[in-house]
Each structure stands twice: as C-alpha cells, then as structure tokens.
Enzyme design. Structure first.
Site, PDB file in Angstrom:
ATOM      1  N   LYS A 115      78.820  55.264 110.969  1.00 42.13           N
ATOM      2  CA  LYS A 115      80.161  55.529 110.433  1.00 42.13           C
ATOM      3  C   LYS A 115      80.075  56.249 109.098  1.00 42.13           C
ATOM      4  O   LYS A 115      80.910  57.092 108.792  1.00 42.13           O
ATOM      5  CB  LYS A 115      80.956  54.231 110.306  1.00 42.13           C
ATOM      6  CG  LYS A 115      81.343  53.705 111.674  1.00 42.13           C
ATOM      7  CD  LYS A 115      82.439  52.683 111.649  1.00 42.13           C
ATOM      8  CE  LYS A 115      82.864  52.380 113.083  1.00 42.13           C
ATOM      9  NZ  LYS A 115      83.457  51.066 113.263  1.00 42.13           N
ATOM     10  N   LYS A 197      78.314  54.929 124.363  1.00 43.84           N
ATOM     11  CA  LYS A 197      79.138  53.792 124.805  1.00 43.84           C
ATOM     12  C   LYS A 197      80.619  54.192 124.881  1.00 43.84           C
ATOM     13  O   LYS A 197      81.078  55.025 124.103  1.00 43.84           O
ATOM     14  CB  LYS A 197      78.926  52.580 123.889  1.00 43.84           C
ATOM     15  CG  LYS A 197      79.776  52.568 122.677  1.00 43.84           C
ATOM     16  CD  LYS A 197      79.826  51.230 121.962  1.00 43.84           C
ATOM     17  CE  LYS A 197      80.712  51.453 120.730  1.00 43.84           C
ATOM     18  NZ  LYS A 197      80.868  50.436 119.798  1.00 43.84           N
ATOM     19  N   LYS A 200      87.058  53.098 121.982  1.00 45.27           N
ATOM     20  CA  LYS A 200      88.465  53.463 121.801  1.00 45.27           C
ATOM     21  C   LYS A 200      88.609  54.652 120.856  1.00 45.27           C
ATOM     22  O   LYS A 200      89.648  55.274 120.788  1.00 45.27           O
ATOM     23  CB  LYS A 200      89.285  52.252 121.323  1.00 45.27           C
ATOM     24  CG  LYS A 200      88.675  51.427 120.224  1.00 45.27           C
ATOM     25  CD  LYS A 200      89.344  50.026 120.118  1.00 45.27           C
ATOM     26  CE  LYS A 200      88.515  49.105 119.239  1.00 45.27           C
ATOM     27  NZ  LYS A 200      88.838  47.702 119.352  1.00 45.27           N
TER      28      LYS A 200
HETATM   29  P1  TYM Z   1      85.167  45.417 118.621  1.00 52.82           P
HETATM   30  O1  TYM Z   1      86.585  45.141 118.299  1.00 52.82           O
HETATM   31  O2  TYM Z   1      84.630  46.784 118.298  1.00 52.82           O
HETATM   32  O3  TYM Z   1      84.883  45.167 120.152  1.00 52.82           O
HETATM   33  C1  TYM Z   1      85.294  43.971 120.778  1.00 52.82           C
HETATM   34  C2  TYM Z   1      84.285  43.508 121.809  1.00 52.82           C
HETATM   35  O4  TYM Z   1      84.093  44.511 122.815  1.00 52.82           O
HETATM   36  C3  TYM Z   1      82.711  44.794 122.971  1.00 52.82           C
HETATM   37  N1  TYM Z   1      82.563  46.201 123.367  1.00 52.82           N
HETATM   38  C4  TYM Z   1      81.960  46.609 124.498  1.00 52.82           C
HETATM   39  N2  TYM Z   1      81.366  45.926 125.490  1.00 52.82           N
HETATM   40  C5  TYM Z   1      80.861  46.651 126.523  1.00 52.82           C
HETATM   41  N3  TYM Z   1      80.916  47.989 126.581  1.00 52.82           N
HETATM   42  C6  TYM Z   1      81.494  48.716 125.609  1.00 52.82           C
HETATM   43  N4  TYM Z   1      81.562  50.042 125.694  1.00 52.82           N
HETATM   44  C7  TYM Z   1      82.054  48.020 124.508  1.00 52.82           C
HETATM   45  N5  TYM Z   1      82.708  48.411 123.378  1.00 52.82           N
HETATM   46  C8  TYM Z   1      83.014  47.283 122.703  1.00 52.82           C
HETATM   47  C9  TYM Z   1      82.115  44.511 121.606  1.00 52.82           C
HETATM   48  O5  TYM Z   1      80.732  44.290 121.668  1.00 52.82           O
HETATM   49  C10 TYM Z   1      82.884  43.269 121.193  1.00 52.82           C
HETATM   50  O6  TYM Z   1      82.328  42.109 121.780  1.00 52.82           O
HETATM   51  N6  TYM Z   1      82.816  43.176 114.834  1.00 52.82           N
HETATM   52  C11 TYM Z   1      83.429  42.967 116.126  1.00 52.82           C
HETATM   53  C12 TYM Z   1      84.576  41.985 116.070  1.00 52.82           C
HETATM   54  C13 TYM Z   1      84.229  40.685 115.417  1.00 52.82           C
HETATM   55  C14 TYM Z   1      83.525  39.612 116.023  1.00 52.82           C
HETATM   56  C15 TYM Z   1      83.486  38.577 115.028  1.00 52.82           C
HETATM   57  C16 TYM Z   1      82.932  39.425 117.271  1.00 52.82           C
HETATM   58  C17 TYM Z   1      84.578  40.288 114.174  1.00 52.82           C
HETATM   59  N7  TYM Z   1      84.129  39.040 113.934  1.00 52.82           N
HETATM   60  C18 TYM Z   1      82.822  37.387 115.277  1.00 52.82           C
HETATM   61  C19 TYM Z   1      82.279  38.207 117.508  1.00 52.82           C
HETATM   62  C20 TYM Z   1      82.243  37.209 116.516  1.00 52.82           C
HETATM   63  C21 TYM Z   1      83.964  44.278 116.635  1.00 52.82           C
HETATM   64  O7  TYM Z   1      84.224  45.176 115.882  1.00 52.82           O
HETATM   65  O8  TYM Z   1      84.221  44.315 117.973  1.00 52.82           O
END
Ligand code: TYM
Length: 332
Positions: A115, A197, A200
């Site tokens: 990023k 990957k 969004k």
């Molecule tokens: P975020 O909001 O980017 O994504 C949410 C969840 O979706 C999964 N993910 C995917 N899984 C499979 N294929 C993909 N292409 C794909 N893109 C996203 C992510 O791995 C995630 O599980 N930092 C985290 C949010 C967070 C969090 C936490 C998660 C904040 N605190 C504590 C677990 C525990 C995030 O930005 O996910």
C-alpha cells in the site's frame, strides 16, 4: 462465557463492497464454525478509516456488513456481532500494545509495503499501525482461533508475536491465537488476472464478483473469466484461471476437485463455466434477498449490535483492566 467452548474472533472492514473472496475466504467458514465455538464477529470500522472514507458510505456499509453476516447465516442468538468502534477497549489496548511493538516488524508487513508503494509517501500512520489494532481486536477476547483468508496470515503472525511479547514482559495475560486458514478458498483469485487475489479494490470490474452482483452480472463475469488454450479442466499451477474457478466451485458445492476433473473430462470450458456461474448464483441469490431485508430493518440491526457491544465491552474490558494493572496504571 458459555461453558468451555474455545473462542473465535474475526472481522471484516466496511471499506468497500464485499467480494466473493471475502465471502468464501472468511464468512462461509464462520458459518461452519459457529456451532462449535464461542464467536465474536466484528465489523472493523476503526480499521476502515486507515484510508479516507466518505462518512455516509461508511455508515451505510457498516450496517450492510452486519446484514451480510446475518444473511449468510450467522446466528445472532449464538454469536456476538458488534461494531468495533462501539468497544473503546480496542483503541485503548491498541495503544498499550503499540508501545511494545517495533517499527521494524511493522515495516515488514507485506500489505503495508504494497500500500505504501502506491501512496507517493502520503500514507497514514494508521495504515502502518493497523496490525497492532488487529492484534488488540484478537487478544482482548482471549481468542483461540482466527478464521481468515490467506492474505491475513502475516497479520496474525504479528498478533501472536505482540501477544507473546506482552506475556513475557508482564506475565501471562493473553491466550496466543492460532490462524484458521482453509485449505481451499482462502485465496480466491481475480477472474481477469488469476495471479492476483480477488479484491474489492481491483481495477477491472470483471476481475471480481461482488456479493450483491445480480445473477446476470455474475454469469457475464464468469463467462469472461480468463482461462487458457489447453481446454482441460485440471487443477494445476499452469492453469491458474481454471484452478481458481475449480476452487470456487468446490468451496461452494463441496464437490471435490477430483470429481470436478472427472465430470468435465473432454468437455472444454463452456459447460464448466456455466456450472460455476450457476453455483455462485445459487449460493448468493438467497443471501442477497436477505441482505436487502435486513438492511431495511434498522431497528433489528440496532438491537443486534447493541446487544453485541454490551457483551463485547464486558469481555474486552476485563482483559484491558488486566493489561493496565500489569503495566502499572493506577486502578480507577
Ligand atoms: P478484509 O476486510 O480485507 O477481508 C475480510 C476477510 O476476507 C478475506 N479475504 C479473502 N479470502 C479469500 N480470497 C480473497 N480474495 C480474499 N480477500 C479477502 C480476508 O483474509 C479476511 O479474512 N485486517 C482484516 C480485518 C480484521 C481482522 C481483525 C480479521 C481486523 N481485525 C481481527 C481477523 C481478526 C482485513 O482487512 O480483512
């Protein structure tokens, strides 16, 4: 706490429209795990503001995310669903943990490096500190297991390091969490560039499927998905596009990779793509209807996140008080 159930914590940022990747990599597993574990499912709005958000969109998406959790089958009677900013302990614990986290370890985070590469130097300190807030999220609930997609693995490793370090410095305070990353579906790839990957924030709209994409859009996007000229439905590193579609099909339907290979032997890609699209439509259509219903019912959503934050505040504050005491703050 209910009995001796192990604890799960996970969250999603309300920073954009949810993709099929988020759904298959995270939410679908939550639904499976909810019976066996005591679960906290959070809408991480504090994480979302590490990049600028339009206030009205953030409000809408935060509620929509809760509606998506419910519509996907997370049972509000059995699980704690809440909004991160409603539990101030997350911000407070993040500060306490920031003070024993090293700049060096944070600068090694791949997501931060990526990023910041495109930021032209204008990157917020929030984006740099983001993994510490995530560690706070997890550690406050004495979490055993964190079901996430593959892209969060490194953040989970640093959460473990941060927790272990605090335990060493101040004596045992936190349970050290384990990641739960499914073998299949933990990294759904972009349909146009299957070496990246699905995200969004992807540039090409045909590369991702949104949870709210109407059936005809899903069909179009899958039909246009990049494959190869081999014409064989097979699961390998040379056919990343096909491999990705197979992964989607197996995580949705439960049909094994071997069965899929067998079923489409000699048939080429056309019928295979049609079936993948129909599987996605069949999975998402009922969820979409429920999302619309839940989103319209603001009072119901409010009831859920208020009840959720009561429980979350109680549990998180207990851990926070321990942290404060061990650090040497005067009890209030
Ligand atoms: P975020 O909001 O980017 O994504 C949410 C969840 O979706 C999964 N993910 C995917 N899984 C499979 N294929 C993909 N292409 C794909 N893109 C996203 C992510 O791995 C995630 O599980 N930092 C985290 C949010 C967070 C969090 C936490 C998660 C904040 N605190 C504590 C677990 C525990 C995030 O930005 O996910």
């Amino acid at each position: 706490m209910e009995g001796n159930k192990k604890v799960i914590f996970s969250g999603i940022q309300p920073s954009g429209d949810l993709t099929l990747g988020n759904y298959l990599g995270a939410i679908k597993n939550w639904v499976k795990l909810q019976e066996e574990y005591e679960c906290y499912f959070c809408v991480v709005d504090l994480h979302a503001i590490t990049v600028k958000q339009e206030p009205k969109d953030l409000r809408r998406r935060t509620l929509e995310m809760l509606a998506i959790y419910l519509a996907s089958g997370i049972d509000p009677e059995k699980n704690t669903m809440f909004i991160q900013s409603h539990v101030p302990a997350h911000s407070e614990a993040a500060w306490l943990l920031t003070c024993s986290t090293y700049m060096g370890e944070l600068s090694r985070m791949t997501q931060y490096k990526e990023k910041s590469k495109n930021s032209g130097g204008n990157i917020s300190a929030g984006l740099f500190n983001y993994p510490v807030l995530m560690a706070a999220d997890i550690l406050l609930y004495q979490t055993d297991l964190v079901p996430v997609g593959k892209d969060q693995q490194q953040h989970l490793e640093i959460a473990r390091d941060i927790g272990e370090r605090f335990n060493r410095l101040y004596s045992d305070t936190f349970v050290i969490p384990e990641p739960y990353i499914a073998k299949l579906g933990a990294k759904i790839m972009d349909l146009q560039e299957p070496n990246k990957k699905m995200s969004k924030s992807g540039e090409n709209v045909n590369g991702f499927i949104l949870i709210m994409d109407p059936p005809e859009v899903i069909r179009k996007k899958v039909n246009r998905a990049v494959t190869d000229s081999l014409g064989v439905v097979a699961y390998n590193e040379q056919q990343l596009g096909v491999k990705n579609l197979m992964t989607i099909l197996t995580t949705i339907t439960g049909i094994s990779i071997e069965e899929i290979e067998e079923k489409y032997k000699g048939l080429g890609y056309s019928q295979f793509k049609k079936d993948v699209a129909e599987a996605i439509v069949a999975e998402l259509e009922p969820i979409q209807k429920k999302i619309v219903e839940y989103t319209a019912n603001k009072a119901y959503l409010e009831g859920i996140y208020k009840k959720g934050s009561e429980k979350a505040n109680y549990v998180a504050n207990k851990t926070l008080r321990k942290m404060q005491k061990k650090i040497g703050f005067i009890p209030r």
